[in-house]
Write a protein that holds these residues in place. Structure first.
Motif, PDB file in Angstrom:
ATOM      1  N   SER A  55     -50.598 -25.720  70.449  1.00  0.00           N
ATOM      2  CA  SER A  55     -50.618 -27.190  70.396  1.00  0.00           C
ATOM      3  C   SER A  55     -49.294 -27.725  69.865  1.00  0.00           C
ATOM      4  CB  SER A  55     -51.764 -27.661  69.501  1.00  0.00           C
ATOM      5  OG  SER A  55     -51.701 -29.057  69.313  1.00  0.00           O
ATOM      6  N   TYR A  56     -48.783 -27.081  68.813  1.00  0.00           N
ATOM      7  CA  TYR A  56     -47.502 -27.513  68.233  1.00  0.00           C
ATOM      8  C   TYR A  56     -46.381 -27.404  69.265  1.00  0.00           C
ATOM      9  CZ  TYR A  56     -49.710 -27.211  63.598  1.00  0.00           C
ATOM     10  OH  TYR A  56     -50.517 -27.387  62.511  1.00  0.00           O
ATOM     11  N   VAL A  57     -46.365 -26.295  70.006  1.00  0.00           N
ATOM     12  CA  VAL A  57     -45.318 -26.075  71.003  1.00  0.00           C
ATOM     13  C   VAL A  57     -45.409 -27.109  72.112  1.00  0.00           C
ATOM     14  CG1 VAL A  57     -44.428 -24.474  72.736  1.00  0.00           C
ATOM     15  CG2 VAL A  57     -45.152 -23.603  70.491  1.00  0.00           C
ATOM     16  N   VAL A  58     -46.644 -27.393  72.575  1.00  0.00           N
ATOM     17  CA  VAL A  58     -46.847 -28.386  73.645  1.00  0.00           C
ATOM     18  C   VAL A  58     -46.368 -29.753  73.190  1.00  0.00           C
ATOM     19  CG1 VAL A  58     -48.586 -29.636  74.970  1.00  0.00           C
ATOM     20  CG2 VAL A  58     -48.733 -27.144  74.749  1.00  0.00           C
ATOM     21  N   ILE A  59     -46.752 -30.135  71.968  1.00  0.00           N
ATOM     22  CA  ILE A  59     -46.354 -31.447  71.425  1.00  0.00           C
ATOM     23  C   ILE A  59     -44.836 -31.510  71.265  1.00  0.00           C
ATOM     24  CG2 ILE A  59     -46.486 -32.955  69.409  1.00  0.00           C
ATOM     25  CD1 ILE A  59     -49.373 -31.867  69.026  1.00  0.00           C
TER      26      ILE A  59
ATOM     27  N   ARG B 229     -51.903 -33.496  55.225  1.00  0.00           N
ATOM     28  CA  ARG B 229     -50.434 -33.499  55.161  1.00  0.00           C
ATOM     29  C   ARG B 229     -49.842 -32.109  55.436  1.00  0.00           C
ATOM     30  NH1 ARG B 229     -46.284 -35.648  50.403  1.00  0.00           N
ATOM     31  NH2 ARG B 229     -44.478 -35.705  51.802  1.00  0.00           N
ATOM     32  N   PRO B 230     -50.395 -31.006  54.864  1.00  0.00           N
ATOM     33  CA  PRO B 230     -49.859 -29.677  55.206  1.00  0.00           C
ATOM     34  C   PRO B 230     -49.876 -29.399  56.699  1.00  0.00           C
ATOM     35  CG  PRO B 230     -51.278 -29.527  53.293  1.00  0.00           C
ATOM     36  CD  PRO B 230     -51.422 -30.915  53.821  1.00  0.00           C
ATOM     37  N   GLN B 231     -50.938 -29.859  57.391  1.00  0.00           N
ATOM     38  CA  GLN B 231     -50.998 -29.648  58.837  1.00  0.00           C
ATOM     39  C   GLN B 231     -49.877 -30.405  59.558  1.00  0.00           C
ATOM     40  OE1 GLN B 231     -55.092 -30.909  59.485  1.00  0.00           O
ATOM     41  NE2 GLN B 231     -55.704 -28.823  60.028  1.00  0.00           N
ATOM     42  N   LEU B 232     -49.627 -31.626  59.080  1.00  0.00           N
ATOM     43  CA  LEU B 232     -48.565 -32.419  59.698  1.00  0.00           C
ATOM     44  C   LEU B 232     -47.191 -31.795  59.430  1.00  0.00           C
ATOM     45  CD1 LEU B 232     -49.844 -36.006  58.839  1.00  0.00           C
ATOM     46  CD2 LEU B 232     -49.760 -34.951  61.110  1.00  0.00           C
TER      47      LEU B 232
ATOM     48  N   GLN C  24     -46.782 -28.981  61.735  1.00  0.00           N
ATOM     49  CA  GLN C  24     -46.516 -29.461  63.095  1.00  0.00           C
ATOM     50  C   GLN C  24     -45.045 -29.834  63.264  1.00  0.00           C
ATOM     51  OE1 GLN C  24     -48.679 -32.946  64.416  1.00  0.00           O
ATOM     52  NE2 GLN C  24     -47.015 -33.436  65.837  1.00  0.00           N
ATOM     53  N   PHE C  25     -44.539 -30.681  62.343  1.00  0.00           N
ATOM     54  CA  PHE C  25     -43.156 -31.141  62.483  1.00  0.00           C
ATOM     55  C   PHE C  25     -42.161 -30.002  62.256  1.00  0.00           C
ATOM     56  CE2 PHE C  25     -45.212 -35.290  61.200  1.00  0.00           C
ATOM     57  CZ  PHE C  25     -45.169 -35.813  62.482  1.00  0.00           C
ATOM     58  N   LEU C  26     -42.499 -29.092  61.326  1.00  0.00           N
ATOM     59  CA  LEU C  26     -41.629 -27.944  61.101  1.00  0.00           C
ATOM     60  C   LEU C  26     -41.635 -27.030  62.337  1.00  0.00           C
ATOM     61  CD1 LEU C  26     -39.778 -26.979  58.858  1.00  0.00           C
ATOM     62  CD2 LEU C  26     -41.642 -25.591  57.956  1.00  0.00           C
ATOM     63  N   GLY C  27     -42.821 -26.965  62.994  1.00  0.00           N
ATOM     64  CA  GLY C  27     -42.919 -26.186  64.235  1.00  0.00           C
ATOM     65  C   GLY C  27     -42.038 -26.764  65.325  1.00  0.00           C
ATOM     66  N   GLU C  28     -42.035 -28.091  65.433  1.00  0.00           N
ATOM     67  CA  GLU C  28     -41.176 -28.731  66.426  1.00  0.00           C
ATOM     68  C   GLU C  28     -39.702 -28.443  66.135  1.00  0.00           C
ATOM     69  OE1 GLU C  28     -42.077 -32.869  66.669  1.00  0.00           O
ATOM     70  OE2 GLU C  28     -44.230 -32.540  66.930  1.00  0.00           O
TER      71      GLU C  28
ATOM     72  N   GLY D 132     -35.213 -28.847  58.909  1.00  0.00           N
ATOM     73  CA  GLY D 132     -36.600 -29.174  59.208  1.00  0.00           C
ATOM     74  C   GLY D 132     -37.452 -29.637  58.058  1.00  0.00           C
ATOM     75  N   LEU D 133     -37.179 -29.145  56.847  1.00  0.00           N
ATOM     76  CA  LEU D 133     -38.092 -29.435  55.739  1.00  0.00           C
ATOM     77  C   LEU D 133     -38.148 -30.913  55.399  1.00  0.00           C
ATOM     78  CD1 LEU D 133     -37.718 -26.468  53.213  1.00  0.00           C
ATOM     79  CD2 LEU D 133     -39.725 -27.118  54.546  1.00  0.00           C
ATOM     80  N   TYR D 134     -36.970 -31.526  55.182  1.00  0.00           N
ATOM     81  CA  TYR D 134     -36.993 -32.928  54.748  1.00  0.00           C
ATOM     82  C   TYR D 134     -37.616 -33.856  55.788  1.00  0.00           C
ATOM     83  CZ  TYR D 134     -35.695 -37.554  53.246  1.00  0.00           C
ATOM     84  OH  TYR D 134     -35.747 -38.872  52.895  1.00  0.00           O
TER      85      TYR D 134
END
Length: 788
Positions: free
Chosen positions: A4-8, A322-325, A328-332, A389-391
């Motif tokens: 899902s993260y990769v698709v997004i 928030r950890p999930q988000l 997700q953003f770190l995955g992107e 990515g972290l910030y």
């Protein structure tokens, strides 16, 4: 979830192609530049590390009147007797350039070296043919490198073939090895058995002070044996073999093999040593480049985060934590970084050999597959993911649902301050790179074009294989319209190769010191335009004249404790411990070495027995025609040799090869860092323009001119550039001031360099911003006001 993260991630890439391109392109350039720098620095700092015994291998050197890398040929045999505990000792004699003859064909070759049979037990060579234990055992044997064997024998087997050296020595090929790595302090293409020239060297074998240029000794310590143990035994060793007097004034330091390329104290090295600080500076450049690329990513990601505020709010309403988000953003970010790293590695592979060619370093794409390099690539990837990515992940995941739905700019306050800080950091990096590049460029110009104390223009140096034909050669060149003058000597002013001791009891200087010695003829002073401060120039010595007369330079005069040149005339000095000479003139100092070192004391003497070289001053026009004429006359006189010449100014340029590498690197990577910064700036101004579309439309409706709207976008960045300069100027000065301390003579860092740096920053920023700013100002107000 990962899928899902990769698709997004890919959906967002498609939705924001322009910003994604800027991010990927910036990171790709940053990764490629870092990898190229890493491989270059790894090559340079890894000098001689390919030898398995490098940590236990030392070069035996001499510290008496100076730090000399050459030592007497008597030392190695004595050490073998007195220190049987040493694992290996070997003696090397580096000839350098030599003429070789294969069949009836003659060639000039470089890096010709003589070595004893122990050399292959000290240094690691990859053998293609021959026995390393016996290849150099017999006289008249030679080992060739693979490229030389192919060059002269092609696909035929070179083993057993005969090669003639300097019309004196016929040697048989007894071994072939792989080409040596470029980062070796003992390069060679031909390695001839040392016992082939034992008759030539016999007179030097017992004398401690008989030190032929090119004579090097190496030892390998046994495991568990410290160099301090050996050092403690050396005074007794010198006293036993050469007497108490020599033991009082001479030391034989052991120089670690890995330090040879970086120890600038020593004279007579095969390869000019360089400072490690140079390569540490390049590492700093790599860090600045990758930081710049990460700042780009952070700035563009946080700017884009505002557009995704509603998406975040919706996800939180639907139960996303928030950890999930963050994941997700770190995955992107990870997807973008991995893609950028792959492109960066490909770009590095594509341009690596070209970068190596520009910097005269052997690096190629095959090195990217080595475990160390792969580990470095993995480290860069992880570091970039964390930095870039972290910030943004924490910022995007922190948006509150209510604020997100009420205001599309939710979460933007506060981030603007950080974004400004990052832009300031990016501009500061660019300005440091500009300052560094300007200072290196000016120092290189100082090396090449500042006064050396002599005229080097349009002068070539030609060796004389047989000095008996010197007068005939001179007569044949006289009168040719393209030749101004000819002078014979032991070497042109910049060819520094001969040293001797000097003292003067008369002047209160009883202890020996070291001086450069040049044998010159009566034309030398005028042809090179040396400036006489007092007394007479060197003149042709009459056969009946038994008094030895010399001209000294300013530095020697000052060493003798005299400041007025007139007062040193007709005083006496003793050369080489025996030859009493009269000082008849003082010449202004001229540069005979690189500007890494202070000018040495120097003695000029008329001594035709040492006129090994002809210096020929040519007319600037038709120099190639003149050189062809010289070649024709020289080759007719020396048909058994190959004509070879070198321009004096090119010889001087060779002093600064290492600095030339640094200059090229600074130029190349400074442009990359500045370009990456421009990409980020372009992206930010584009985003700012899109965010302020309505504002621009309203201003235009109210009558605002295009210039005022452009100013609206640029003034904030101009302010940030000024703040960045306040940070960059002192840091740039500090770093480059320390770099300049590696040279005895260097430029002063003046305010002009900083003025150029700040003006360049403004121009670069203005050019980067102007397109998007003008584009925003030119939009029809109706379109602007309709846009939501």
């Amino acid at each position: 979830m990962l899928k899902s993260y990769v698709v997004i991630a890919f959906r967002n890439i498609q939705r924001n192609l322009s910003y994604t391109f800027l991010n990927i392109f910036g990171l790709t350039l940053g990764v490629a530049a870092c990898l190229i720098i890493f491989l270059i620095v790894r090559n340079e700092l890894g000098y001689d590390s390919f030898n398995s015994k490098a940590d236990r291998t030392y070069r035996v050197t001499l510290h008496a009147l100076d730090f000399n890398s050459n030592v007497s040929l008597a030392i190695t045999p004595a050490m073998r007797i007195d220190f049987p505990e040493l694992e290996q000792t070997t003696q090397v004699f580096y000839e350098g350039d030599a003429m070789i003859k294969i069949g009836e064909n003659r060639y000039n070759e470089h890096n010709v070296t003589f070595g004893d049979e122990q050399i292959s037990k000290v240094f690691d060579y990859q053998w293609i043919a021959g026995d390393p234990n016996t290849a150099l055992k017999e006289p008249n044997s030679v080992i060739l490198t693979e490229s030389i064997a192919k060059k002269y024998f092609g696909k035929a087997d070179a083993m057993g073939k005969l090669i003639n050296f300097e019309n004196e020595l016929n040697v048989k090929v007894t071994g072939i090895i792989k080409d040596l790595p470029s980062n070796t302090s003992l390069p060679f293409s031909f390695l001839i058995s040392l016992n082939s020239i034992e008759n030539k060297l016999k007179g030097m074998m017992g004398n401690f002070w008989a030190i032929p240029g090119g004579s090097y000794a190496y030892i390998v310590l046994p495991k568990g044996y410290s160099v301090q143990q050996l050092n403690s035994k050396m005074p007794a060793f010198i006293k036993k073999n050469w007497g108490a007097d020599i033991a009082k004034v001479a030391v034989l330091p052991f120089q670690p093999l890995k330090d040879i390329h970086f120890d600038q104290r020593y004279i007579n090295n095969i390869i000019t040593p360089t400072s490690k600080d140079t390569y540490y500076a390049l590492i700093g450049v790599a860090l600045l480049i990758i930081i710049t690329a990460c700042i780009n990513f952070i700035n563009l990601a946080t700017a884009q985060a505002i557009k995704r505020a509603k998406e975040v709010g919706m996800r939180k309403v639907l139960g996303a934590s928030r950890p999930q988000l963050i994941k997700q953003f770190l995955g992107e970010t990870t997807v973008l970084v991995l893609f950028s790293v792959l492109l960066g590695v490909a770009l590095c592979a594509l341009f690596l050999s070209k970068a190596g060619e520009w910097m005269s370093i052997s690096v190629d794409a095959s090195q990217l597959t080595q475990p160390t390099v792969i580990g470095w690539i993995a480290a860069i990837t992880l570091a970039v993911i964390m930095l870039a990515g972290l910030y943004p992940s924490f910022v995007q995941s922190a948006f509150q649902p209510v604020d997100s739905f009420k205001n599309k700019n939710a979460g933007s306050s506060g981030k603007l301050t950080l974004r400004k800080g990052l832009v300031i950091g990016q501009f500061a990096i660019s300005q440091i790179m500009i300052i560094g590049t300007l200072i290196v460029a000016r120092q290189m110009d100082f090396f090449k074009n500042q006064d050396l104390g002599f005229d080097k223009e349009a002068v070539i140096s030609v060796g004389l294989p047989d000095m008996k034909k010197r007068d005939v050669f001179n007569q044949q060149l006289a009168g040719y319209p393209g030749i101004k003058d000819v002078s014979f000597s032991s070497g042109a002013p910049a060819f520094n190769s001969n040293f001797t001791s000097f003292s003067s009891v008369e002047l209160g200087f009883p202890k020996d010191d070291v001086t450069e010695y040049k044998a010159v003829d009566e034309k030398f002073t005028d042809m090179f335009r040396l400036q006489m401060l007092a007394g007479q120039k060197i003149w042709k010595k009459n056969e009946k004249d038994t008094v030895s007369k010399v001209v000294i330079n300013e530095t020697m005069m000052q060493k003798l404790g005299i400041q007025n040149p007139q007062l040193v005339l007709n005083k006496h000095i003793t050369l080489n411990g025996a030859q009493k000479t009269t000082i008849v003139g003082v010449v202004k100092d001229f540069q005979s070495e690189s500007k890494h070192k202070k000018r040495r004391s120097c003695v000029l003497e008329y001594n035709p027995n040492r006129f090994f070289m002809a210096s020929i001053k040519m007319q600037p026009a038709n120099m190639s025609e003149t050189i062809n004429y010289i070649n024709k006359k020289w080759s007719a006189l020396y048909p058994e040799n190959v004509f070879q010449f070198q321009f004096v100014d090119e010889h001087i340029a060779n002093f600064y090869k290492q600095e030339e590498k640094v200059y090229i690197a600074f130029q190349l990577f400074s442009y990359i860092a500045i370009f990456i910064g421009c990409l980020g700036l372009y992206g930010l101004i584009a985003f700012a323009a899109s965010q302020r579309t309505k504002e621009v439309g309203i201003r235009k409706v109210l009558g605002a001119p295009i210039a005022s709207i452009v100013t609206l976008f640029t003034k904030e960045f101009i302010y940030l550039i000024a703040i960045a300069f306040v940070l960059a100027a002192p840091l740039g000065y500090y770093v480059m001031h320390n770099w300049l301390q590696n040279f005895a003579y260097h430029i002063n860092i003046g305010p002009g360099i900083f003025i150029v740096a700040i003006v360049s920053s403004f121009i670069i920023a203005a050019l980067t911003i102007s397109y998007q700013a003008i584009k925003a100002a030119m939009i029809n107000p109706i379109r602007s006001l309709r846009d939501e």
